[in-house]
Design an enzyme around this catalytic site. Sequence first.
Site, mmCIF file in Angstrom:
data_model
loop_
_atom_site.group_PDB
_atom_site.id
_atom_site.type_symbol
_atom_site.label_atom_id
_atom_site.label_comp_id
_atom_site.label_asym_id
_atom_site.label_seq_id
_atom_site.Cartn_x
_atom_site.Cartn_y
_atom_site.Cartn_z
ATOM 1 N N LYS A 27 -4.502 -7.632 -21.492
ATOM 2 C CA LYS A 27 -6.095 -7.957 -21.554
ATOM 3 C C LYS A 27 -6.371 -6.876 -22.451
ATOM 4 O O LYS A 27 -7.244 -7.132 -23.601
ATOM 5 C CB LYS A 27 -6.873 -7.748 -20.262
ATOM 6 C CG LYS A 27 -8.283 -8.073 -20.536
ATOM 7 C CD LYS A 27 -8.735 -7.751 -19.301
ATOM 8 C CE LYS A 27 -10.533 -7.702 -19.378
ATOM 9 N NZ LYS A 27 -11.265 -7.622 -18.422
ATOM 10 N N GLU A 80 2.688 0.942 -20.799
ATOM 11 C CA GLU A 80 3.773 0.603 -20.460
ATOM 12 C C GLU A 80 4.307 -0.902 -21.265
ATOM 13 O O GLU A 80 5.145 -1.109 -21.965
ATOM 14 C CB GLU A 80 4.011 0.055 -18.968
ATOM 15 C CG GLU A 80 3.800 1.186 -18.175
ATOM 16 C CD GLU A 80 2.236 1.456 -17.781
ATOM 17 O OE1 GLU A 80 1.382 1.258 -18.466
ATOM 18 O OE2 GLU A 80 2.138 2.140 -16.684
ATOM 19 N N GLY A 86 -8.700 -8.483 -15.241
ATOM 20 C CA GLY A 86 -6.966 -8.447 -15.095
ATOM 21 C C GLY A 86 -6.568 -9.175 -14.076
ATOM 22 O O GLY A 86 -5.397 -10.127 -13.935
ATOM 23 N N ARG A 87 -6.943 -8.638 -12.677
ATOM 24 C CA ARG A 87 -6.245 -9.177 -11.658
ATOM 25 C C ARG A 87 -6.983 -10.480 -11.242
ATOM 26 O O ARG A 87 -6.675 -10.968 -10.051
ATOM 27 C CB ARG A 87 -6.552 -8.149 -10.410
ATOM 28 C CG ARG A 87 -7.929 -7.605 -10.049
ATOM 29 C CD ARG A 87 -7.986 -6.665 -8.944
ATOM 30 N NE ARG A 87 -9.285 -6.249 -9.157
ATOM 31 C CZ ARG A 87 -9.914 -5.230 -9.946
ATOM 32 N NH1 ARG A 87 -9.331 -4.673 -10.844
ATOM 33 N NH2 ARG A 87 -11.275 -4.656 -9.749
ATOM 34 N N GLU A 139 -7.243 -2.874 -5.814
ATOM 35 C CA GLU A 139 -7.610 -2.366 -6.958
ATOM 36 C C GLU A 139 -9.092 -2.907 -6.878
ATOM 37 O O GLU A 139 -10.010 -2.293 -7.517
ATOM 38 C CB GLU A 139 -6.884 -2.754 -8.307
ATOM 39 C CG GLU A 139 -7.420 -2.121 -9.443
ATOM 40 C CD GLU A 139 -6.464 -2.636 -10.390
ATOM 41 O OE1 GLU A 139 -6.601 -3.761 -11.190
ATOM 42 O OE2 GLU A 139 -5.835 -1.798 -10.971
ATOM 43 N N HIS A 179 13.236 -7.981 11.105
ATOM 44 C CA HIS A 179 14.458 -6.972 11.214
ATOM 45 C C HIS A 179 14.198 -5.865 10.513
ATOM 46 O O HIS A 179 15.250 -4.918 10.329
ATOM 47 C CB HIS A 179 15.634 -7.767 10.591
ATOM 48 C CG HIS A 179 15.754 -9.181 11.262
ATOM 49 N ND1 HIS A 179 16.732 -9.287 12.624
ATOM 50 C CD2 HIS A 179 15.428 -10.308 11.168
ATOM 51 C CE1 HIS A 179 16.668 -10.513 12.851
ATOM 52 N NE2 HIS A 179 15.970 -11.163 11.829
ATOM 53 N N LYS A 192 -3.766 8.144 -15.936
ATOM 54 C CA LYS A 192 -3.070 7.601 -17.216
ATOM 55 C C LYS A 192 -3.621 8.866 -18.146
ATOM 56 O O LYS A 192 -2.791 9.148 -18.921
ATOM 57 C CB LYS A 192 -3.882 6.345 -17.573
ATOM 58 C CG LYS A 192 -3.435 5.120 -16.804
ATOM 59 C CD LYS A 192 -4.142 3.913 -17.547
ATOM 60 C CE LYS A 192 -3.949 2.644 -16.782
ATOM 61 N NZ LYS A 192 -4.821 1.589 -17.233
#
Length: 544
Positions: free
Chosen positions: A194, A200, A251-252, A337, A368, A496
């Site tokens: 965005k 990254e 973004g999400r 978030e 399990h 950040k």
Amino acid sequence: MSDPAEALLLTRLAHHRDRLQRQAVWVKSALSGDAHQDCLGEAAGIFVDASRQPWDHALRLDLTQLSLVRDLPGHRDAMAAGEVVNASEGRAAGHLRLRATDHELSRKGLDELVRTRRAFLEEAARLRIDPQVQHIVHVGIGGSDLGPRLLLSALGIRGTHLKIHFAGNGDLHELEGVLSLLHPAQCVVVLCSKSFSTQETLVNASRIRAWMDQADSSLFGQRTYAITSNPAAAQAFGVLRTFAFPDWVGGRYSLWSPIGLSAAVAIGPEAFEALLAGARAMDRHWLEAPPEQNLPWQLGLLDVWNRNDMGFASRCVVPYDSRLARFPAYLQQLEMESNGKSTDNHGRPVAQSTSPLIWGEPGTNAQHSFFQWLHQGSDVTPVEFILVQHPDHSNAEAHRKLLANALGQSWALLRGKTIREALGERVKGANPEWSAEQLAPHRVFAGARPSTLLMMDRLSPERLGALLALYEHRVFVAAHMWRINPFDQWGVELGKSLADDIDRRLAGGSLEGCDPQTARWIRRLAGPGGAATQPTGAGSDLSE
Ligand code: F6P
């Protein structure tokens, strides 16, 4: 200070809490089936049974009333109308528009959204049959990654020869693993960001550009798409084709936008449209159903109740379908978030706890690993079981067993096992020297552990769209009740910016102003055998 109507309702909620907890009323009523009819519902093909939760009809009425006193409908409608509900960023939250029909959008003068949707779905259709392209490499992180990955793992690749690969994390290992299998001339790259400034994503994108340039310096420009709200930055990076989306798409919440391009290539434009239609059907339910029958509304209220009045610090989500393995990770961003906040809309500290920790793994795998903790651990965590009624394989017996496991776990969490029951059992595998009395306490289950069952008929694009929209709206309800803004994420910034600062110091900058512990790390990592070279071997520690 709350108004008198709100104060009265809060007092009533406190009474409900005492009543339900003291007499374990909700457990008795859930076990007897009394709660059953009241806490069931279905919308957009998602069937929800929340009858095994610590609430009942009387409580639900008061919780609903409180949400009305706090004008949840007004806030919901403001969001749907495109008003600025994300105050700290001065933006609307427009993800509902992304799944509106072309007609609805045109009526509202949003033709640009229609054009973009058509364009990216046409491009997806073209790529699906392009013989020059064998692989799509999707690069992005957070909301630019989790949704497309979920769609791929849930719905799979349908009717195309293409393979889709993902690179999200900044460590490059994921990307290098992908690139080692591919030839640049066979690939199309989809750079999703965005902001087009996420470290990254730019690290991964730079590596891909260098990898392509080695083969042919024109390839990167020809074979790369950017999906972004910042087309200028994408262009400056050398990307020639961009699908832009508005900055009022969080973004999400962006899966529905061209961020879904790689997924649309994989599942096909028609299936992507079906995903949007499923979400739209849930949107309609959310906007139109009466509060008591409105699933996201009620589930959002339940989330707040469980967090604040029951004190549950986490919620576990267990899809009984390995195709939904990425769903808990998707929800972690969506819920945590959005609602991991401690400051309210007026800048004051939030008086109550906000988002619980969301976690989970597919069942039966999870049975399990951590189900022991869910059943006998010292903390109570509500569990959400996600079921798919019909599998896409033909082994009915295997599927029957799978569903029986989900139902069995939910029942066990609620009913528990008393010492008397444990004493009456004949047990294999126990210490033969122990008496029944010694063993029985270890086999007691406290029970009264809440769960919700959600089920869809099939794991289709429509149902997946509806499921994701249900969770989006539920997060909105909880945020409204906590009076927080679910659409900003200032909490991701500090780490950040400190990382940028440390990176400069690692690259040779001064250590002045750095805290002593971090400075020690920097000296260690920047020194001989540090970050840029191979590890010196075992036995290293943090001492200088
Ligand atoms: O750092 C968090 C975040 O901003 C998320 O909100 C977002 O989904 C992710 O990073 C990726 O951001 P972008 O799409 O701008 O690269």
